[in-house]
Enzyme design. Sequence first.
Site, PDB file in Angstrom:
ATOM      1  N   ALA A 157       0.882  -1.382   0.045  1.00 53.22           N
ATOM      2  CA  ALA A 157       0.113  -0.071  -0.015  1.00 53.22           C
ATOM      3  C   ALA A 157       0.151   1.263  -0.159  1.00 53.22           C
ATOM      4  O   ALA A 157       1.944   1.450  -0.074  1.00 53.22           O
ATOM      5  CB  ALA A 157      -1.171   0.245   0.996  1.00 53.22           C
ATOM      6  N   PRO A 158       0.501   2.032  -0.852  1.00 51.18           N
ATOM      7  CA  PRO A 158      -0.763   2.223  -1.416  1.00 51.18           C
ATOM      8  C   PRO A 158      -1.353   1.678  -2.892  1.00 51.18           C
ATOM      9  O   PRO A 158      -1.542   2.102  -3.892  1.00 51.18           O
ATOM     10  CB  PRO A 158      -0.465   4.083  -1.259  1.00 51.18           C
ATOM     11  CG  PRO A 158       0.641   4.545  -1.120  1.00 51.18           C
ATOM     12  CD  PRO A 158       1.410   2.915  -0.831  1.00 51.18           C
TER      13      PRO A 158
ATOM     14  N   LYS B 180       4.390   1.036  -6.153  1.00 60.32           N
ATOM     15  CA  LYS B 180       5.309   0.041  -6.569  1.00 60.32           C
ATOM     16  C   LYS B 180       4.445  -1.228  -7.272  1.00 60.32           C
ATOM     17  O   LYS B 180       5.088  -2.715  -8.185  1.00 60.32           O
ATOM     18  CB  LYS B 180       6.294  -0.324  -6.245  1.00 60.32           C
ATOM     19  CG  LYS B 180       6.972   0.481  -5.866  1.00 60.32           C
ATOM     20  CD  LYS B 180       8.070   0.115  -4.307  1.00 60.32           C
ATOM     21  CE  LYS B 180       9.184   1.695  -3.894  1.00 60.32           C
ATOM     22  NZ  LYS B 180       8.839   2.491  -3.323  1.00 60.32           N
TER      23      LYS B 180
ATOM     24  N   ASP C 133       0.098  -9.865   8.196  1.00 61.80           N
ATOM     25  CA  ASP C 133       1.597  -9.501   8.483  1.00 61.80           C
ATOM     26  C   ASP C 133       2.901 -10.399   7.818  1.00 61.80           C
ATOM     27  O   ASP C 133       3.099 -11.931   7.352  1.00 61.80           O
ATOM     28  CB  ASP C 133       1.615  -9.824   9.992  1.00 61.80           C
ATOM     29  CG  ASP C 133       3.336  -9.387  10.434  1.00 61.80           C
ATOM     30  OD1 ASP C 133       4.746  -9.685   9.335  1.00 61.80           O
ATOM     31  OD2 ASP C 133       3.833  -9.069  11.601  1.00 61.80           O
TER      32      ASP C 133
ATOM     33  N   ASP D  12      10.090  -3.504  -0.524  1.00 60.00           N
ATOM     34  CA  ASP D  12       9.966  -2.055  -0.010  1.00 60.00           C
ATOM     35  C   ASP D  12       9.642  -1.403   1.721  1.00 60.00           C
ATOM     36  O   ASP D  12       8.937  -1.192   1.780  1.00 60.00           O
ATOM     37  CB  ASP D  12       9.302  -0.858  -1.154  1.00 60.00           C
ATOM     38  CG  ASP D  12       9.475  -0.003  -0.922  1.00 60.00           C
ATOM     39  OD1 ASP D  12      10.403   1.170   0.055  1.00 60.00           O
ATOM     40  OD2 ASP D  12       8.436   1.303  -0.989  1.00 60.00           O
TER      41      ASP D  12
ATOM     42  N   CYS E 289      13.493   4.023   1.771  1.00 63.08           N
ATOM     43  CA  CYS E 289      13.491   5.294   1.634  1.00 63.08           C
ATOM     44  C   CYS E 289      14.418   5.864   3.313  1.00 63.08           C
ATOM     45  O   CYS E 289      13.254   6.288   4.214  1.00 63.08           O
ATOM     46  CB  CYS E 289      12.026   6.010   1.418  1.00 63.08           C
ATOM     47  SG  CYS E 289      11.942   7.326   1.223  1.00 63.08           S
TER      48      CYS E 289
END
Length: 330
Positions: A141-142, A145, A190, A205, A258
Amino acid sequence: MGRNLDIEERIFNYEISSEAKKLAEKYGYSDYIVERYLKLLDNEAIDLLEANEIPMPQTIRCNDFLIRCDELEKRLVNKGFKIKKIPFLPHGYEIISSPYKVGATHEYLMGYYYLQDPGSMLVVYLMNPKKNSFIIDMASAPGGKSSQILQLTKDNVKLVSVELKKDRIKSLRSNLQRMGFSSYIILEIDARKLSLKDADMILLDSPSSGEGIIRKDPKRKKSRPRSDMKKIHMLQFQLLNKAIDMIKPEGEITYAACSTAIEEGEYVIDKILRRNEVDILNTYSPIGEHAFIEFNGVKFDDRIKNCIRLWPHKHGTEGFFICRLKKNQN
């Protein structure tokens, strides 16, 4: 055991210099972040601090699954948008100016583009997803990717998009549907509890401190107490271990965070390499530079130099760590 404790101390509990405290006060940061900048970048630390004061430009990814990008350009220009092609991103455009909100156009609602930062786009281009493959996006989400994976494979892929939080699944589903894709399923779980096996490719990510998006969200300068860094690191390490268990031999994992933090990039990969089940792929990137193989007296595996770092002051992107791994044959 003592050596490992010493390494953890050097990674997570380094001393804060008076210079770092002074700069942290001036620019409004937690001092441990600035100290890390100084240790990694030396004289360039000021350049990074200054670059983080410049807001991120709005950028979009043209969805050529539904529209030719030259046609989208024409439509937006006719509406009064001023846009510029991003040279290192095949479908990326920077919005120079716009007459109204970029997410409020007919073209956006039709799924012709997605609002996405440049470093985030680059991650999936480097991943290079293959058609007809089984792919897992472990933190989707969102949907930026996941939708890019589907776009680059022309919706010809088996994609499992995983999301833990129910309130974020709505935006994930909405974006994938809006952009015209159907070759996916969404799992609310999870990712550490997944029981999937033999994926061809996995994208992680990873949840992160978000230090890489200070230009976009200045609150990130102080949003995480130092004590959180070890918790975030352990979550990333656990997720990447799960990815290794789910990928088939010779399959590829793309790990991204990130963040400008060693704790979320190089140190995660260094620990993962000790499993001796994966190797690092040497990846060509049109921008970026080699990741670090040393921090505060701790020497990392030399192979980590083949991972990639993006820096706001050098590349005009978010701060990012990107590393591609390949699982060894049994």
